[in-house]
Every structure is written in C-alpha cells, then in structure tokens.
Design a protein around this motif. Sequence first.
Motif, PDB file in Angstrom:
ATOM      1  N   TRP A 228     -42.212   5.655  57.213  1.00  0.00           N
ATOM      2  CA  TRP A 228     -42.953   5.186  58.379  1.00  0.00           C
ATOM      3  C   TRP A 228     -44.083   4.281  57.896  1.00  0.00           C
ATOM      4  N   THR A 229     -44.411   3.249  58.682  1.00  0.00           N
ATOM      5  CA  THR A 229     -45.472   2.318  58.313  1.00  0.00           C
ATOM      6  C   THR A 229     -46.392   2.062  59.512  1.00  0.00           C
ATOM      7  N   HIS A 230     -47.434   1.306  59.295  1.00  0.00           N
ATOM      8  CA  HIS A 230     -48.365   0.891  60.350  1.00  0.00           C
ATOM      9  C   HIS A 230     -48.901   2.087  61.146  1.00  0.00           C
ATOM     10  N   GLY A 231     -49.131   3.205  60.469  1.00  0.00           N
ATOM     11  CA  GLY A 231     -49.710   4.383  61.109  1.00  0.00           C
ATOM     12  C   GLY A 231     -48.711   5.281  61.816  1.00  0.00           C
TER      13      GLY A 231
ATOM     14  N   PRO B 139     -40.766   9.431  65.321  1.00  0.00           N
ATOM     15  CA  PRO B 139     -40.051   8.571  66.259  1.00  0.00           C
ATOM     16  C   PRO B 139     -40.769   8.398  67.598  1.00  0.00           C
ATOM     17  N   ALA B 140     -40.942   7.142  68.001  1.00  0.00           N
ATOM     18  CA  ALA B 140     -41.522   6.777  69.293  1.00  0.00           C
ATOM     19  C   ALA B 140     -41.264   5.286  69.482  1.00  0.00           C
ATOM     20  N   VAL B 141     -41.090   4.845  70.705  1.00  0.00           N
ATOM     21  CA  VAL B 141     -40.900   3.421  70.949  1.00  0.00           C
ATOM     22  C   VAL B 141     -42.094   2.665  70.375  1.00  0.00           C
ATOM     23  N   GLY B 142     -41.803   1.637  69.594  1.00  0.00           N
ATOM     24  CA  GLY B 142     -42.849   0.839  68.955  1.00  0.00           C
ATOM     25  C   GLY B 142     -43.223   1.303  67.559  1.00  0.00           C
ATOM     26  N   ALA B 143     -42.826   2.518  67.175  1.00  0.00           N
ATOM     27  CA  ALA B 143     -43.118   3.007  65.824  1.00  0.00           C
ATOM     28  C   ALA B 143     -42.415   2.115  64.810  1.00  0.00           C
ATOM     29  N   ARG B 144     -43.082   1.889  63.683  1.00  0.00           N
ATOM     30  CA  ARG B 144     -42.520   1.004  62.669  1.00  0.00           C
ATOM     31  C   ARG B 144     -42.254   1.772  61.377  1.00  0.00           C
ATOM     32  N   PHE B 145     -41.204   1.308  60.698  1.00  0.00           N
ATOM     33  CA  PHE B 145     -40.871   1.864  59.394  1.00  0.00           C
ATOM     34  C   PHE B 145     -40.193   0.782  58.574  1.00  0.00           C
ATOM     35  N   LYS B 146     -40.006   1.077  57.301  1.00  0.00           N
ATOM     36  CA  LYS B 146     -39.260   0.139  56.465  1.00  0.00           C
ATOM     37  C   LYS B 146     -38.189   0.917  55.722  1.00  0.00           C
ATOM     38  N   GLY B 147     -37.021   0.290  55.621  1.00  0.00           N
ATOM     39  CA  GLY B 147     -35.901   0.895  54.919  1.00  0.00           C
ATOM     40  C   GLY B 147     -35.644   0.153  53.621  1.00  0.00           C
ATOM     41  N   HIS B 148     -35.392   0.894  52.565  1.00  0.00           N
ATOM     42  CA  HIS B 148     -35.084   0.325  51.258  1.00  0.00           C
ATOM     43  C   HIS B 148     -33.566   0.269  51.139  1.00  0.00           C
ATOM     44  N   VAL B 149     -33.052  -0.944  51.076  1.00  0.00           N
ATOM     45  CA  VAL B 149     -31.607  -1.178  51.199  1.00  0.00           C
ATOM     46  C   VAL B 149     -31.029  -1.748  49.917  1.00  0.00           C
TER      47      VAL B 149
END
Length: 153
Positions: A41-44, A48-58
């Motif tokens: 999870w990123t940006h605080g 899970p919630a609409v607008g929540a941000r995360f980054k995936g390492h692919v």
Amino acid sequence: MTGLGGEVDLFMRAAPEKVWDLVSDVTRIGEFSPETFEAEWTHGATGPAVGARFKGHVKRNGVGPTYWAPCTVTTCVENEVFEFAVGLDGNPLNTWGYRLTPEGDGTRVTEYFRLTPKWYLRGYWLVLGSLRGRTNERGMRTTLARMKEVVES
C-alpha cells in the motif's frame, strides 16, 4: 477472452468473506500470482477502499527485468468486487479485478482484466493480444488455483 480483455473463474469451497480477505489484501499477491511477486500500500493507504493506492512489483511472464506498477483501487464492494487500475493517475493502462459470487457451499471467483480502450492499446492488442491474452489467462488460472488451496485448507 473478449474484446480488450479476458476472465477466468474458479469455484472455491469457502465463504465470500474468506475469499475477500485474500483478493483484497494486495500485500499477499506474491503468494498467488506468477507475475506480481509483491505489493505494498502507498500514499497512506492501509487497506482496500476506493481511491486507495498501492504498487505491485512485477516480473512479466515470470522472467526478465522487474518493475513497480502504480495501482489505484477503482471498485471495492466488500465480499463482492475488488478492482484496480494499473497506471499513473488518470491514465490507466488496464484494469484488473475479482468478482465473488456465492454459489452453493462456496464462492465462484472470477478474475478479469481489461485494457483501457486507447488507440495505442488497441494496436497492441491487435498485434499481440492473443499471445498476451493466453499468458494472462494462464496467470489468472494459477493465481486462482493457489488462492483456492489457501481458502480450502
């Protein structure tokens, strides 16, 4: 596979709540996905919630160089749908998601993806769509099978 995307589903002998805990916890994706081996999870955001941000390492196709993909949750209906856009804010390249449908003594879980219908992605799909679609389908089948092992154990 349909249009600019595809989907795969699998029945799991587990309540939607139990499946939801896996599909909506992006920090666990490395246990299941053959391509995304970790996410955070990123940006605080902390869940899970609409607008929540995360980054995936692919690691595309499980080989080659790795990269971090920014993601934003676009749909989050507990025990029903978890969906996220991949790409920079306002310019997603594709959308991935999970639909959970109660069925008998378990849940039918559908994993799906859709490319954003931009001209250059349409061109990409025209040229490489069948190959990429098959790779994505294999990956989704693997992901769902691994989740099934966890929720049914």
